[in-house]
Design an enzyme around this catalytic site. Structure first.
Site, PDB file in Angstrom:
ATOM      1  N   ASP A   6       0.851  -0.913  -0.288  1.00  0.00           N
ATOM      2  CA  ASP A   6       0.228   0.370   0.096  1.00  0.00           C
ATOM      3  C   ASP A   6       0.978   1.371  -0.030  1.00  0.00           C
ATOM      4  O   ASP A   6       0.566   2.567  -0.482  1.00  0.00           O
ATOM      5  CB  ASP A   6      -0.680   0.420   1.360  1.00  0.00           C
ATOM      6  CG  ASP A   6      -1.881  -1.348   1.368  1.00  0.00           C
ATOM      7  OD1 ASP A   6      -2.330  -1.140  -0.266  1.00  0.00           O
ATOM      8  OD2 ASP A   6      -2.104  -1.718   1.933  1.00  0.00           O
ATOM      9  N   ILE A  46      -3.835 -11.208  -6.797  1.00  0.00           N
ATOM     10  CA  ILE A  46      -3.123 -11.069  -7.598  1.00  0.00           C
ATOM     11  C   ILE A  46      -1.592 -10.054  -6.924  1.00  0.00           C
ATOM     12  O   ILE A  46      -0.425 -10.324  -7.002  1.00  0.00           O
ATOM     13  CB  ILE A  46      -3.093 -11.360  -8.769  1.00  0.00           C
ATOM     14  CG1 ILE A  46      -3.972 -10.296  -9.236  1.00  0.00           C
ATOM     15  CG2 ILE A  46      -3.862 -12.411  -9.640  1.00  0.00           C
ATOM     16  CD1 ILE A  46      -3.630 -10.013 -10.680  1.00  0.00           C
TER      17      ILE A  46
END
Lengths: 320, 320, 320, 320
Positions: D128, D251
């Protein structure tokens, strides 16, 4: 009538040139310019080969390798006559200025043209990352990943056969690419033009590694260190161990640009046209310490980018 | 006590060898065998280097390149003395039989051992796809994709620079890989050992292509056709056009197996152990016309796989 | 004047459609035809939207996903009025016949048109591999690899977190893709529409696997088996183990075609035009037992491709 | 006797954790420490689950996704009792200190432990990129490329079908990843939690784009902006255009680390052990303006990383 700006891709191709072309074109049109794409580098400028670039003519190219304008190395850029013809061509095309996307040759050409009164913005694109004035060039991250993925494959064979490999990586004068490739691929040794290569030490450590039970050893070898094949033969003689040589070659130049290359190219292109629009000229755009930066072309041409040997040190400490 | 079966990977490594190892091991254990992995090919057999393979020791390897058992070319497999020692080693290890995963060298060794009374099943693994008795070998589809992706990258540079490239592809004696690579990569010309190369015709067509405005031309050149560098120089002399040469080299051997390679390897390994269990011996497993097939090792050794020139014809018709 | 042949890509896009377009176009031109590309599937035919295809207009597309002609599902192909308009459009364009590249919807449309007197050759392109008359469709191998590479990534997370994953794979009516993906990715379980799914057995085996120390378990779940999210929740309830769900979604449709897809597409396209030129009509080209094959469209429409459960058996035996 | 240092990977896995583990382990051993790998995050610490790490036990992992130590989110790290048990466990294992590789949860746990007297170095790993104190986290560049490559594939289908796509990208609280993905993939629109999403404006521009002849439009939609499926339905209602939704899902977490991720992980790991050896404690290592940097854990926990909306501006200017 809209002012015209020329765009040119020059020298060796690098992935991301198209993403930069797209950004320069779209930003230029938004700022009110007519954007002219010169074909085949400076040769095309001298020949008057160009196309009109529109918003749509740069659609779908952000993720493609090479350059839709084509490129070339042009001997005439190195002669006064050639450069004078280039100035004439710029005027005949009524170009307000020229955005040049390319490596050190493009920078030198930009420098000459800027001294002859043409407004120039240089955008650094080169898989070698060897341009003073930017921490990273367009295409570098892509070539880095291509070479690392190639060595990952070679590692499979090296390990399966308990072999030593010498892998040749592009870089005639610099070891930037080789050093980063070696660190990322976990190579055991490195040979770059900036550091004297001690082949006897490498051979002796290879023998020790074998005794310690290392199953594979890979030497990342920069193009500028001489013949990788001769180097491999010498290593074989010195160690009496089996050595294979693989030259990664031209695959390092092409391919889809990585995310980072595309972002850099988009930001450079956008920034370059903003600068041009604000009247800035004769500068190289770049990224320095994480921020977009500007260097005068003259300065960029004069200085040589420093090789950072901390990467080599980390590599040495981790490849044990 | 469970009967023991040996598994060996031999010769050049190929992607998918691990997937085959996993299938042989797991199927073997399910059928009640103790599975013995021989290290480093036949050399390891002679040295008595082996490990016990369990269900878990082959976990997580279906998608890895190389071979966890390591491999090697072993000069002693070509001598009677060496093969006698191998027979002795098989007996010392109390092996019921041997599953050999490899290319033509492995097949020859399997043939010799089978004649000396060892039960052999050969599984064809080779990036060259040159084994009689199977339409496809383990690793072939992976090498094919690796080479095609590499040429896609080279195409970017070829097009951007309007250049001719000679790309060398693995295959010392056969052009199977080169022909399929050329068709899939859209190469304009092809040179394979099976077909006489007419360099004058190629040069003449290259010149015509240039006149027609083709921006790039790539010649897929099989290793077995001689020196790609000399070939490139000759083309340059004949055409007066700029030519570059790139040897794809060892990247073609390694890397993650493609889906097709993994499926083939899994089916071959599963089938091989089923056959062994049913008492079948001295055969090569394969895939023929879309079905799993069985060929006697003796037949497979005797015959040479036929080169299908229809691929070359389609290529010629489409590369215009 | 040259006879005109129309080419159309129809239904869901599949990687390799462009490679097929290139082959059809180039072979057609070589055989003396004028090649007309219909835009946006049958909708474009009804609208009269088309372009002239030349040797050069299909350059550089062998390795691209999607279709340069664009495609679409067209509701009117399912009505008599729509099909009559299509026949009229074919005549207005003076087309000698139509090469249709697509899946089962395209086949049905081809069948209808052929009965109305239009000469049709169908080329099977679909990521589902669900066309009777060919062992493999254009795009299948690419989607297979895309899904397998995606699951390789998911495996990293599944293993690191010791988690169960349900991965949804495309296939509304068939499990061809899911079964091959599962085998190649080493999935532990599979759910396909062709076989009744026993969720209690799966849950019970998942619990046993956990006790045996398996670190990750992946269930390959075909779209046609219902909601993967509900399935995941049920598994979680039954096992009291942490389950995550990932739907691979549209990434399975796009992307660069694999080598195998490009070769198949090139051969199909080349073969289709050869057949057309020899007067063959109303057939589907295909590959059967490793050879190019021909099936009447009528037969292909009538039959349903048989699901081969041997893949599922091998999977069960190896995923232990 | 050598001093012992513990290494732990915690929270969501990120590509490059293994490269960091390798660097910490090898540098630690070179500096004279005994390196202890804690299994399964803080849960393993509480359970006393650990292994001894050697130079060889981290071989061959620089290019693998996930974490060989396994990881997990551990509820007990959020309770005083749990943290006290962790302190006790550190002492029982005679650990001199703890190197924690993970995201914001790991940072919070590090902060608590450091206040209880344990010497902590935090290494930021998260797809992130949401950690204050570093411009980039380990794994970010890899997730960025994975998502961009996925959207490249979706673009093929979007263009072939002239469709609008909403693509959901990971990021519950932040839009860092979504913004960079959108710029690199050439997305037309973006929705991130940091900026109010004006769905009516997006719908109106989508309609205008259609009129201008844009063939595909992709909206990059951050997980934190709500349900992408509901968003897609609303867009469909507002525009009367066909919309598809694809959630990239898990993924994005896995896969081989990119070159940049591996280099960052290697440098962070090497640097962290050097700092520890020099007596530095309770800091987060990072990269700031292109240089390795150090931030106190307390500061890093207190501050929220600023979202840079210049990326969004460049995106808006170029996606025309």
């Amino acid at each position: 009538m809209a002012k015209r700006v020329g765009i040119i891709t020059s020298g060796g191709d690098a992935p991301g040139m198209n993403a930069a072309l797209r950004a320069v074109t779209r930003r230029g049109i938004a700022l009110g310019y007519e954007m002219i794409g010169i074909n085949r580098g400076f040769k095309g400028l001298l020949d008057g080969a160009f196309i009109n670039l529109t918003i749509r003519s740069v659609s779908g190219i952000i993720n493609t390798g090479g350059t839709i304008l084509h490129t070339g190395r042009c001997a005439q850029t190195k002669t006064a006559a050639g450069m004078n013809r280039a100035v004439k061509a710029v005027k005949e095309l009524s170009l307000e200025g020229l955005i040049i996307i390319g490596g050190d040759g493009s920078l030198a050409a930009g420098n000459t043209l800027s001294k002859k009164g043409i407004k120039i913005i240089n955008i650094p694109a080169s898989i070698d990352n060897d341009i003073y004035g930017t921490d990273e060039t367009i295409g570098y991250d892509t070539a880095l990943n291509t070479a690392v993925e190639a060595i990952d494959k070679i590692r499979d064979t090296a390990t399966s056969h308990d072999r030593i490999f010498v892998v040749e990586i592009m870089g005639r004068e610099h070891g930037f690419l080789t050093a980063d490739v070696a660190l990322a691929a976990g190579c055991e040794f490195i040979a770059v033009p900036e550091i004297k290569v001690d082949i006897n030490r490498i051979a002796s450590e290879l023998k020790k590694g074998k005794e310690k039970g290392k199953t594979s050893e890979i030497i990342a070898f920069a193009e500028g260190c001489g013949s990788s094949y001769e180097f491999g033969e010498k290593i074989e003689k010195l160690t009496k161990l089996e050595v294979r040589v693989s030259n990664l070659g031209y695959i390092q130049r092409g391919g889809r640009p990585t995310a980072r290359t595309r972002i850099l190219a988009s930001q450079f292109g956008h920034f370059a046209m903003n600068l041009f629009h604000r009247g800035k000229k004769n500068v190289l755009v770049g990224i320095t310490n994480g921020e977009l930066s500007v260097t005068s072309i003259e300065d960029a041409v004069k200085h040589k980018k420093k090789f950072n040997d901390s990467t080599v040190k980390v590599l040495k400490n981790l490849s044990v």
